[in-house]
Design an enzyme around this catalytic site. Structure first.
Site, short mmCIF file in Angstrom:
data_model
loop_
_atom_site.label_atom_id
_atom_site.label_comp_id
_atom_site.label_asym_id
_atom_site.label_seq_id
_atom_site.Cartn_x
_atom_site.Cartn_y
_atom_site.Cartn_z
CE LYS A 77 -4.52 -2.07 1.93
NZ LYS A 77 -4.96 -3.03 3.07
CG ASN A 98 -7.96 0.57 -0.27
OD1 ASN A 98 -7.98 1.84 -0.67
ND2 ASN A 98 -8.76 -0.25 0.41
CG ASP A 114 -7.86 -0.14 3.27
OD1 ASP A 114 -8.94 -0.99 2.70
OD2 ASP A 114 -6.60 -0.65 3.14
CG ASN A 162 4.35 -0.22 14.71
OD1 ASN A 162 3.54 -1.49 13.72
ND2 ASN A 162 4.94 0.04 13.52
NE ARG A 163 7.93 -5.48 12.91
CZ ARG A 163 8.37 -6.17 12.27
NH1 ARG A 163 8.10 -7.34 12.25
NH2 ARG A 163 7.44 -5.80 10.48
P1 ATR Z 1 -0.90 -2.61 5.00
O1 ATR Z 1 -0.22 -2.17 3.45
O2 ATR Z 1 -1.18 -3.85 4.41
O3 ATR Z 1 -0.98 -2.16 6.27
P2 ATR Z 1 2.08 -2.87 5.66
O4 ATR Z 1 2.53 -1.58 5.53
O5 ATR Z 1 3.21 -4.04 5.50
O6 ATR Z 1 0.60 -3.64 5.29
O7 ATR Z 1 2.28 -2.75 7.36
C1 ATR Z 1 1.91 -4.13 8.05
C2 ATR Z 1 1.68 -4.08 9.24
O8 ATR Z 1 1.55 -4.98 10.47
C3 ATR Z 1 3.26 -2.52 10.22
O9 ATR Z 1 2.65 -1.64 11.09
C4 ATR Z 1 4.08 -3.85 10.70
O10 ATR Z 1 4.46 -3.23 12.23
P3 ATR Z 1 6.77 -2.73 11.43
O11 ATR Z 1 6.22 -0.88 11.61
O12 ATR Z 1 7.73 -2.51 12.81
O13 ATR Z 1 6.92 -3.07 9.78
C5 ATR Z 1 3.12 -4.98 11.19
N1 ATR Z 1 4.14 -6.10 11.20
C6 ATR Z 1 4.02 -6.71 10.75
N2 ATR Z 1 5.33 -7.89 10.79
C7 ATR Z 1 5.16 -7.92 11.80
C8 ATR Z 1 5.10 -8.89 13.28
N3 ATR Z 1 5.86 -9.65 13.31
N4 ATR Z 1 5.28 -8.18 14.61
C9 ATR Z 1 4.82 -7.04 14.97
N5 ATR Z 1 4.01 -6.00 13.90
C10 ATR Z 1 4.07 -6.71 12.53
#
Ligand code: ATR
Length: 269
Positions: A77, A98, A114, A162-163
């Site tokens: 996205k 999206n 979204d 967030n992570r």
């Molecule tokens: P989308 O476009 O569908 O929102 P994205 O932009 O790749 O997908 O976002 C994924 C989200 O899931 C992010 O907040 C990501 O955290 P980071 O910013 O730290 O990358 C989070 N995410 C993905 N895998 C994760 C994991 N194993 N543990 C915790 N958070 C995770």
């Protein structure tokens, strides 16, 4: 809704749902059923684009005269917003798309539904975000759109966890700068207590064995647990919430409530 496939001809217009991996996407089922029901000579297919090859995949799609547009999901996205030639208002605020319309000259025009889909889906199930304290796990593309929409719909407070905390900070700053929304804070952790709604916007739950996005031990009994993952429909986190007796909200509602918006934007419906 009919589950019959549309009749595909040499003149059919092709649409895609772009993802990696693509197994969790629901848009092709929803769109193809509507194409069949409405007699539209269109087809939507899943497009598996590994992130390293995204630019090459997009360059190819731009060259296809019969390609109409994309529904966009994890993890593209944000990357695809950067590749668009123009962005609608919500995509500009969120830096994430999206939905992308491909015009005959190969130009790409993106927007993001979204947030509107999520808030409408909640409302249809009787949940308002106005005046509520909301804990959002994740700060990716979907999170940005949902954050902007819940702030615009009058959430009292939005806590973004967030992570990678710098991504949560960046989202908080974008909400202030681009949307004039001042009710969010970014944190690196939260125990889940004292909030009205908790939303998982991370990809945790897509794969069997994933960690839960947030442990539910300290969550209040009247907190609503909402996921945006569509397949599996009942994520391990939603199941754990239901086993604890908490109210839940499923990911499919967000997409169901924006199919017409996406379809009209990309010229599919
Ligand atoms: P989308 O476009 O569908 O929102 P994205 O932009 O790749 O997908 O976002 C994924 C989200 O899931 C992010 O907040 C990501 O955290 P980071 O910013 O730290 O990358 C989070 N995410 C993905 N895998 C994760 C994991 N194993 N543990 C915790 N958070 C995770």
């Amino acid at each position: 809704m009919t589950k019959e496939m549309p009749w595909v001809t040499g003149a059919s217009r092709v649409f895609g749902t772009i993802a990696h991996p693509p197994h969790h996407v629901r848009a092709p089922m929803l769109f193809n059923a509507l194409f069949a029901e409405r007699g539209l000579d269109n087809i939507m297919v899943p497009i598996d684009a590994p992130p390293a090859d995204l630019a090459a995949v997009i360059a190819g799609l731009r060259k296809m005269p019969n390609f109409g547009g994309l529904a966009v999901t994890i993890p593209h996205k944000i990357a695809l917003a950067d590749m668009c030639d123009s962005l609608g208002a919500v995509a500009k605020i969120t830096g994430a798309v999206n939905a992308i319309r491909f015009d005959p000259d190969g130009s790409m025009h993106g927007d993001n539904f979204d947030g509107e889909g999520f808030v409408t889906g909640l409302a249809l199930k009787g949940h308002s975000v106005a005046g509520k304290t909301i804990l959002m796990i994740g700060a990716g593309g979907a999170a940005r759109a949902i954050a902007a929409a819940v702030c615009a719909a009058g959430a009292e407070k939005l806590i973004i966890v967030n992570r990678t905390v710098k991504n949560a900070d960046a989202l908080r700053n974008a909400l202030v700068k681009e949307g004039n929304h001042h009710q969010s804070i970014a944190q690196d952790s939260h125990d889940g207590s004292g909030v009205d709604i908790i939303i998982n916007t991370t990809s945790l739950g897509l794969k069997p064995g994933d960690d839960l996005p947030l442990a539910l031990d300290h969550v209040d009994d009247n907190t609503l647990i909402a996921d945006i993952i569509m397949i599996p429909e009942q994520t391990a986190w939603l199941l754990a919430a239901e086993q604890r007796g908490l109210a839940t909200h499923y990911g499919r509602h967000m997409l169901d409530c924006q199919i017409e918006l996406i379809g009209s934007f990309i010229g599919a419906l």
